[in-house]
Scaffold this motif. Structure first.
Motif, PDB file in Angstrom:
ATOM      1  N   ALA A   1       0.817  -1.211   0.000  1.00 28.30           N
ATOM      2  CA  ALA A   1       0.000   0.000   0.000  1.00 28.30           C
ATOM      3  C   ALA A   1       0.852   1.262   0.000  1.00 28.30           C
ATOM      4  N   ILE A   2       1.930   1.271   0.795  1.00 30.36           N
ATOM      5  CA  ILE A   2       2.760   2.470   0.849  1.00 30.36           C
ATOM      6  C   ILE A   2       3.554   2.632  -0.444  1.00 30.36           C
TER       7      ILE A   2
ATOM      8  N   VAL B   1     -10.902   1.333  -1.558  1.00 32.49           N
ATOM      9  CA  VAL B   1     -11.194   2.708  -1.964  1.00 32.49           C
ATOM     10  C   VAL B   1      -9.939   3.376  -2.539  1.00 32.49           C
ATOM     11  N   GLU B   2      -8.778   3.101  -1.929  1.00 35.08           N
ATOM     12  CA  GLU B   2      -7.526   3.637  -2.466  1.00 35.08           C
ATOM     13  C   GLU B   2      -7.277   3.111  -3.882  1.00 35.08           C
ATOM     14  N   THR B   3      -7.637   1.843  -4.118  1.00 39.09           N
ATOM     15  CA  THR B   3      -7.508   1.272  -5.458  1.00 39.09           C
ATOM     16  C   THR B   3      -8.350   2.052  -6.465  1.00 39.09           C
TER      17      THR B   3
ATOM     18  N   LEU C   1      -2.020   3.777 -12.638  1.00 37.23           N
ATOM     19  CA  LEU C   1      -2.682   2.475 -12.733  1.00 37.23           C
ATOM     20  C   LEU C   1      -1.851   1.384 -12.060  1.00 37.23           C
ATOM     21  N   VAL C   2      -0.535   1.533 -12.080  1.00 35.75           N
ATOM     22  CA  VAL C   2       0.322   0.604 -11.343  1.00 35.75           C
ATOM     23  C   VAL C   2       0.065   0.745  -9.844  1.00 35.75           C
ATOM     24  N   ALA C   3      -0.094   1.983  -9.387  1.00 29.85           N
ATOM     25  CA  ALA C   3      -0.417   2.216  -7.972  1.00 29.85           C
ATOM     26  C   ALA C   3      -1.748   1.571  -7.607  1.00 29.85           C
TER      27      ALA C   3
ATOM     28  N   HIS D   1      -2.462  -1.294  -4.570  1.00 26.40           N
ATOM     29  CA  HIS D   1      -3.493  -1.167  -3.534  1.00 26.40           C
ATOM     30  C   HIS D   1      -4.420  -2.378  -3.547  1.00 26.40           C
ATOM     31  N   ALA D   2      -4.761  -2.873  -4.722  1.00 22.48           N
ATOM     32  CA  ALA D   2      -5.627  -4.043  -4.824  1.00 22.48           C
ATOM     33  C   ALA D   2      -4.967  -5.273  -4.203  1.00 22.48           C
TER      34      ALA D   2
END
Length: 414
Positions: A29-30, A91-93, A176-178, A182-183
């Motif tokens: 996530a980070i 939600v971050e995803t 999109l990589v980020a 997150h997913a």
């Protein structure tokens, strides 16, 4: 050295399966957040050419957290950790995917980031509460050290990957990589955390008064915040963790503009932003693993000086490698926080531990949102180097203004 003063081992910490899951998920996530911040900052600076707006892009995910933490922080003690943390990462995803797919105006992008940030203190506080439940004694402090180390390593991965992804794909595709990272974090938590209620969930509500149980989330959260912050020991420990790190975060937010003002190569921004993370990783490893607990607490103020002093030297016209080395040294000073953890955990009241961790996260993110804005204004009026040096001087001052934490072993009722 007494048994109580013996540093914990990594074997003891990683033996806990729940901690392992949260540790790996947080790393993903980070990494995603670092990549997202870098890509968005580059995108905003390229579009506007403004150090202030670039700093705002860095801070947009921090500042709004004050509202989420203050208004809904009590939910960390009411809701099961697994669905709460999974929902946060999901939600971050969606946020990172939206920033990457849609060609949004700068204002709309920052607004989306701010709205999602409202919920960050809830799942961050819930994860911290789970770790505090599962790890005891110095294993908890080493667990926090490992969490900090994973944050630093993840920032390095995110920034290194961000530099490559932005150069190869462009900032929007890098987002999109980020989203994918997150997913992965959401999936790890969904698979790794238990579905049953934790011990604190089963007993925490019983320790509340009848009025507290019936109170709505907003009312309960606000009354809990007032209760926690009115305790002088808790207040001092919170400020000690909030303020120095916020000032350094504000300085980091200006490194893109600083590198441009110094005429460094375009890829230098990622190197500069990665340097404090390298120092933080080294500091948490050395101090967390090899320095016994009593010495960590004794030298906390000295580490705050280490955190701030190198930033002042960025006023000098030194080459890129020297600037990077100074930022590594500054990052090492983040180890000061390890000396506060035993006292902070001991001061946490029964039935409000999750909310206290949410309040810690809220204040951390809020001040890390305010500092870039304030220093961004100063950079606009003077220069990025002057603003960064000011942050360093203020950090050093905090070493004398913030007293050493009171070491307490009692848990007070809410």
């Amino acid at each position: 050295m007494t048994v109580a003063d013996r540093p914990a081992t990594y074997r003891e910490v990683f033996a806990e399966r729940t901690f392992r899951s949260l540790f790996v998920a947080r790393t993903f996530a980070i990494s995603a957040t670092s990549l997202q911040i870098f890509a968005l900052s580059v995108l905003v600076y390229a579009t506007t050419g403004s150090p202030l707006l670039s700093a705002l892009a860095f801070a947009a995910g921090f500042l709004p957290q004050i509202f989420g933490g203050l208004l809904f922080g009590a939910l960390t003690d009411r809701l099961r950790p697994r669905p709460l943390i999974v929902a946060g990462y999901a939600v971050e995803t969606a946020l990172a995917a939206a920033l990457g797919v849609f060609d949004l105006p700068v204002a709309a992008s920052l607004l989306l980031v701010g709205v999602v940030a409202l919920g960050t203190p809830l799942f961050a506080g819930s994860a911290a509460r789970v770790i505090a439940e599962r790890l005891t004694g110095d294993a908890y402090v080493l667990g926090r050290s490992l969490t900090n180390m994973s944050s630093s390593a993840a920032q390095l991965l995110g920034l290194a990957g961000g530099g490559v992804a932005v150069a190869a794909l462009g900032p929007q595709h890098a987002l999109l990589v980020a989203a994918a990272c997150h997913a992965v974090a959401a999936f790890i938590v969904w698979r790794g955390l238990p579905t049953t209620a934790t011990a604190e969930e089963r007993t925490g509500a019983e320790s509340r008064t009848g009025a507290d149980k019936r109170a709505g989330a907003v009312r309960d959260s606000w009354s809990g915040t007032v209760l926690l912050f009115s305790d002088p020991t808790i207040r001092r420990l919170l400020l000690a963790q909030w303020l120095p790190s916020a000032l350094v975060a504000g300085a980091e937010a200006l490194l893109v503009a600083y590198g441009a003002a110094r005429g460094f190569p375009s890829g230098a921004a990622a190197l500069l932003m990665a340097a404090p993370a390298v120092g933080m990783l080294a500091g948490n490893f050395v101090i967390g693993r090899f320095l016994r607990p009593s010495l960590r607490e004794r030298f906390s103020s000295a580490f705050v000086l280490v955190l701030g002093a190198p930033l002042i030297l960025l006023l000098l016209d030194v080459p890129l490698l020297v600037v990077s080395a100074l930022l590594v040294v500054a990052g090492f000073g983040f180890a000061y926080g390890l000396g506060l953890q035993r006292a902070f955990l001991a001061a946490s009241p029964d039935g409000r531990q999750g909310q206290l961790f949410a309040l810690l996260s809220t204040g951390m993110m809020t001040f890390q949102g305010l500092a870039p804005l304030a220093l961004g204004v100063l950079a606009e009026a003077t220069s990025p180097a002057t603003a960064i040096a000011t942050a360093g001087a203020a950090t050093m001052l905090l070493a004398t203004l913030i007293p050493a934490p009171v070491r307490s072993t009692r848990h007070r009722p809410a």
